[in-house]
Design an enzyme around this catalytic site. Structure first.
Site, short mmCIF file in Angstrom:
data_model
loop_
_atom_site.label_atom_id
_atom_site.label_comp_id
_atom_site.label_asym_id
_atom_site.label_seq_id
_atom_site.Cartn_x
_atom_site.Cartn_y
_atom_site.Cartn_z
N GLY A 249 0.83 -1.20 0.00
CA GLY A 249 0.00 0.00 0.00
C GLY A 249 0.86 1.25 0.00
N GLY B 5 0.39 -5.42 0.35
CA GLY B 5 -0.77 -5.37 -0.53
C GLY B 5 -0.55 -6.04 -1.87
N GLU C 154 5.17 -6.29 7.56
CA GLU C 154 4.40 -5.29 8.32
C GLU C 154 4.95 -5.02 9.71
OE1 GLU C 154 1.93 -6.54 4.97
OE2 GLU C 154 3.15 -7.64 6.43
#
Length: 338
Positions: free
Chosen positions: A63, A111, A134
């Protein structure tokens, strides 16, 4: 246009077209992908869908992290809305009725995994570097990542989730995150073959034996160490193995957000007990939205992407009851997938 759509023969081709940003996903890109998939689902002339990334560096690096950082400072509402539509897209891809071919060439992170690894035909190359990193920025693996990782062999998924380690083609296939290996030089020919003769014939003509991975050889310590009941014990066991790769894994874990690590550990375990991707996405939406209100996400993005000093100042390790809050229902803000 950051999403280019073309048609050739029976193939609908989706191109992520932000090469300068490693094809990072924006909210508008997610909406356009979902709308196009809906349109092509009812179009009899489209027999299969293929997604790829523009440029030479990869399919998608995740993202738009910079946008998330600035939105957090404004309250985080736009990011929560982005994730809501992104996770709906992930579920849509997983249940898509037509062949969905993902060319996972180059970087495939966060993503990027969400728009590829839930597809029905997942192709990796010698350039593939796949990761769910992440925890490095104070977030928990999402986009269905905890669903996929919880179903990898042994404790490999936990290893990848806590360390954020990038893997290549051989390991991606062995972990169930990809299906076929095709050299990057053949991507254009493979795409043309899908358009002209269909997915099955194209795979049969171009797929090759994948290169060897490394994770299978490391299962002897991965499965023992990561079976521990908490992150602190995992790190201790890794350091005690005497294996260089295990010590390196411990060092990587040590640099990540303590709170994100604890929540990730719990999320992987819980995802393994949930029966469907949709249930896991609902859980991930809860953990992601709660991360928006935790200082580690803003600090992690600052350190890794904004200032790039690589020295995040993480909050203290959260107590177990604080971890539980990440999984609590969101009430009216709950994710709806249908």
């Amino acid at each position: 246009m950051h999403i280019r759509t073309t048609r050739s023969g029976g193939l609908g081709h989706l191109l992520l077209n932000r090469p300068a940003a490693l094809n990072a996903l924006t909210h508008d890109m997610v909406r356009r992908l979902d709308a196009t998939l809906h349109a092509w689902a009812s179009d009899a002339a489209v027999e299969a869908v293929l997604i790829s990334g523009a440029g030479e560096r990869g399919l998608c690096a995740g993202g738009d992290i910079r946008s998330i950082y600035h939105d957090i400072r404004r309250g985080g509402d736009a990011t929560a809305a982005f994730w809501r539509d992104e996770y709906r897209l992930n579920a849509h891809i997983a249940r898509y009725a037509k062949p969905y071919v993902a060319l996972m060439d180059g970087l495939v992170m966060g993503g990027g995994v969400g728009v590829s690894a839930h597809g029905s035909v997942r192709v990796v190359t010698e350039r593939t570097k796949l990761a769910m990193p992440e925890t490095r920025i104070g977030l928990v693996p999402d986009v269905g990542g905890t669903y996929l990782l919880s179903r990898a062999p042994g404790e490999i998924g936990m290893h990848l989730a806590l360390t954020g380690t990038a893997i290549g083609a051989g390991d991606a296939i062995a972990c169930g995150l990809a299906d076929h290996f095709i050299p990057s030089a053949e991507m254009t020919a493979f795409t043309r073959a899908v358009a002209e003769g269909g997915v099955t014939a194209a795979v049969e003509a171009h797929a090759q034996a994948p290169p060897s991975g490394v994770l299978a050889e490391q299962r002897s310590w991965i499965d023992v160490c990561y079976a521990a009941e908490d992150v602190a014990t995992i790190v201790k066991l890794l350091l005690d193995t005497g294996e260089l790769a295990a010590k390196e894994a411990a060092a990587r874990i040590g640099g990540n957000s303590p709170t994100a690590l604890q929540v990730t550990h719990a999320a992987i375990r819980r995802a393994g007990l949930l029966g469907s991707l949709e249930e896991v996405l609902l859980q991930e939406y809860r953990t992601s939205c709660r991360a928006l209100g935790h200082p580690d996400l803003e600090e992690g993005i600052r350190a890794q992407v904004i200032d790039k000093d690589r020295t995040p100042r993480w909050a203290a390790t959260a107590p177990s009851d604080a971890v539980e809050v990440f999984f609590a229902p969101l009430g009216e803000r709950e994710l709806r997938l249908s």
